[in-house]
Write a protein that holds these residues in place. Sequence first.
Motif, short mmCIF file in Angstrom:
data_model
loop_
_atom_site.label_atom_id
_atom_site.label_comp_id
_atom_site.label_asym_id
_atom_site.label_seq_id
_atom_site.Cartn_x
_atom_site.Cartn_y
_atom_site.Cartn_z
N THR A 77 42.16 62.09 23.71
CA THR A 77 43.17 61.05 23.64
C THR A 77 42.56 59.80 24.25
O THR A 77 41.42 59.83 24.73
CB THR A 77 44.43 61.46 24.42
OG1 THR A 77 44.06 61.78 25.76
CG2 THR A 77 45.07 62.70 23.78
N GLY A 78 43.29 58.67 24.24
CA GLY A 78 42.65 57.43 24.65
C GLY A 78 43.44 56.59 25.62
O GLY A 78 44.67 56.56 25.60
N MET A 79 42.74 55.91 26.49
CA MET A 79 43.31 54.87 27.32
C MET A 79 42.31 53.72 27.36
O MET A 79 41.19 53.85 26.88
CB MET A 79 43.63 55.38 28.72
CG MET A 79 42.53 56.13 29.42
SD MET A 79 43.16 57.22 30.75
CE MET A 79 44.06 56.03 31.75
N THR A 80 42.73 52.57 27.89
CA THR A 80 41.81 51.44 27.91
C THR A 80 40.73 51.69 28.96
O THR A 80 40.98 52.29 30.00
CB THR A 80 42.54 50.12 28.22
OG1 THR A 80 43.31 50.28 29.41
CG2 THR A 80 43.44 49.72 27.09
N ASN A 81 39.53 51.18 28.67
CA ASN A 81 38.41 51.31 29.61
C ASN A 81 38.48 50.19 30.65
O ASN A 81 39.41 49.39 30.67
CB ASN A 81 37.09 51.26 28.82
CG ASN A 81 36.86 49.91 28.16
OD1 ASN A 81 37.80 49.13 28.01
ND2 ASN A 81 35.64 49.64 27.77
#
Lengths: 281, 281, 281
Positions: A68-72
């Motif tokens: 899944t993704g989140m901002t870096n």
Amino acid sequence: GYGRFGIYYSENAGADGVAGTADDFVGAFDSSTDVTSRFRLQIDATAESDAGVVVGARVRIQQNEGETGMTNGARFFARSGGFEVGVGNIFGALDSMPGQYPIDLDLGLTGLGYDYTAYQFNGDFYSSGGLGNSGDNGVEVMYSAGDLSVHVSASDTDDRVAGYVAYTWSGWTFAVGAQDSDNAGDTEWTATAGGSFGIADVTLAYADNGTNGDRTVLTGRFDVGAATDMEVYVADQEGGADTGYGVDFNHDLGGGVSLRGGVAKRINGNTVADAGVRFNF
Amino acid sequence: GYGRFGIYYSENAGADGVAGTADDFVGAFDSSTDVTSRFRLQIDATAESDAGVVVGARVRIQQNEGETGMTNGARFFARSGGFEVGVGNIFGALDSMPGQYPIDLDLGLTGLGYDYTAYQFNGDFYSSGGLGNSGDNGVEVMYSAGDLSVHVSASDTDDRVAGYVAYTWSGWTFAVGAQDSDNAGDTEWTATAGGSFGIADVTLAYADNGTNGDRTVLTGRFDVGAATDMEVYVADQEGGADTGYGVDFNHDLGGGVSLRGGVAKRINGNTVADAGVRFNF
Amino acid sequence: GYGRFGIYYSENAGADGVAGTADDFVGAFDSSTDVTSRFRLQIDATAESDAGVVVGARVRIQQNEGETGMTNGARFFARSGGFEVGVGNIFGALDSMPGQYPIDLDLGLTGLGYDYTAYQFNGDFYSSGGLGNSGDNGVEVMYSAGDLSVHVSASDTDDRVAGYVAYTWSGWTFAVGAQDSDNAGDTEWTATAGGSFGIADVTLAYADNGTNGDRTVLTGRFDVGAATDMEVYVADQEGGADTGYGVDFNHDLGGGVSLRGGVAKRINGNTVADAGVRFNF
């Protein structure tokens, strides 16, 4: 941003039995072929002052297959003419140096291990999935004018200070980079030269990566049709198990869509291959 | 949203040695100056019914230096004319009350501790980085008509119910707020008055923060040029180690870009300062 | 995407005392009525090749009341005419089969437990909040031509292979699906029929869910005004505590905004109800 998906083969997929993960070739395991993918959404937010200084930030949401993704970590910058100051999740001088990524985008679909990057990430670089140097007093200054480009970066990670200078003469680009840090495995210095022989674009790169050993990489790209090119590399690593080499093809389908695939013999001895589709959005 | 980046100085940076973090002035430690930054992406998603009722949600992705980002708790609302109902990560009546944030945007670049907010967050407020009252039956009703504004909010956090009434007479805004809760340290009542003396905008604010003590804050803003203003505050805290005070400047560069900086003597005795760039996008 | 918010009642709200959470009706607890909400931001990123093949990815940021959000597992696809290949967080054949979601959008505001979905999620489906089959070699092929649609999906989760065929004759759609897997509780086969009797749209669905028992669902939708409809269902579960049934209303306010609410007697014996606003953006 961009997306890509396809399949990934690893001669030894490691304990997790999934090709293309960090444990490939760790231990003696079977081969596997698995779905590979990446989704990268890039957000560049900028404003421009009345005097023409562009101020902005970049963040990415990047997720590979099974993530899944989140901002870096964010990179912030102020830019005026050929001059730019960046802080946070900085690009890093060595990672931005011409000749460190001599393969167009990535070898094959996924990069297949990036053995062809001479400095081997033994320095600061922008992290698409993590913090990078955000929270680490990462700072960099970039300057370009005509054929000259200069980049100096620094962070609290091992007190790294790195820089490169690059110059282009009649189509050939020469770059030299150096780094000072508290980490004996960090890159000491690196040099690259790249240009075109007409039939092929070639790059030669060398890096002294301290206790991680020297690496020398030779790369070539050939057009093999109106919309297709092929790339090859050979990589020699001090103390490496094998000489690394790889070959790929990229076929442009128009509209930002391309078919890509490649095969690489890794320096560690593993053989990997991939093929699939990449699209820009 | 907006971005900001620059440097932050803390006379005592705490055990982590990084200025501007939660442990500043906890224990006896050295000063430090570090990169500070924030990236805030605000997503306001709305729809409007045929009858003109606007229904929507707000989420933010906010990340400070050394942080990655995900969306915070969502606030939902339905709005018609001057009447609005909100649920979830509500704004909160006391936090929305005129005079609680008397400094334009933030003192300096980052707020430098927000000692100048009289109610000191002893109530419900919108959380840009967390859930706030989402999942906590947060509900609020807001109404404004001409010079009058009213705001009532409630949540299951300590069974808080809070409200304020504000009225504006010829440029001066007076507001009174009160709260009932099960937490002895929550704000009991608070009052503010703000307006302009021509040369300066001033705000006086008082809050009875229960067992957290009374706080009185006086603030002023002065234009010191066509594109520059300065702000000052003095904050007196019942039982505080010091009288708090601070000063900042804001210089508008146009295009939503500004230079900002400030210095504050915290009520706890620490001295902090910052300077940098802010940009809206 | 869309947003929705309102209130949710559960006759037995479970140990956490919050209606609409996973522990409702687990143990003997009091009823509760709580704020419910969902924010869903959908990102469809695509590119089209010169030959007209559309390649793309879908991710969602979905968060319910009391949740923050990150992107879910990505679904990638290539589509040409009526033919589509998908990988990653695939839709899944059974979950995409006509007649499995016979209620328009959701029963009431939130679905109220989805007892009316015959296959009961005993197969692969797109996960809006998690990975789904991303990282699990999820692959699917979809084909439609005129009145015919076919969908086959497979993944490494219990080595599932599932498919459905659907055909539409003069307004009535018939679908049959089947699945092979290593999980005795997975759906074996399922069939649905749906169409209109003029006064009402009806759907009949049956699923043999292996050791999870058979389920039969009958659903109807009636227009009760120019902008309002009602829906009802009856669901019979092999070994279920009760016959499940439910009723809802949907009132369109224009501009993508609607009022919705419903009541359901769950198969497990619990009674739940909700009401609120939904908006598309």
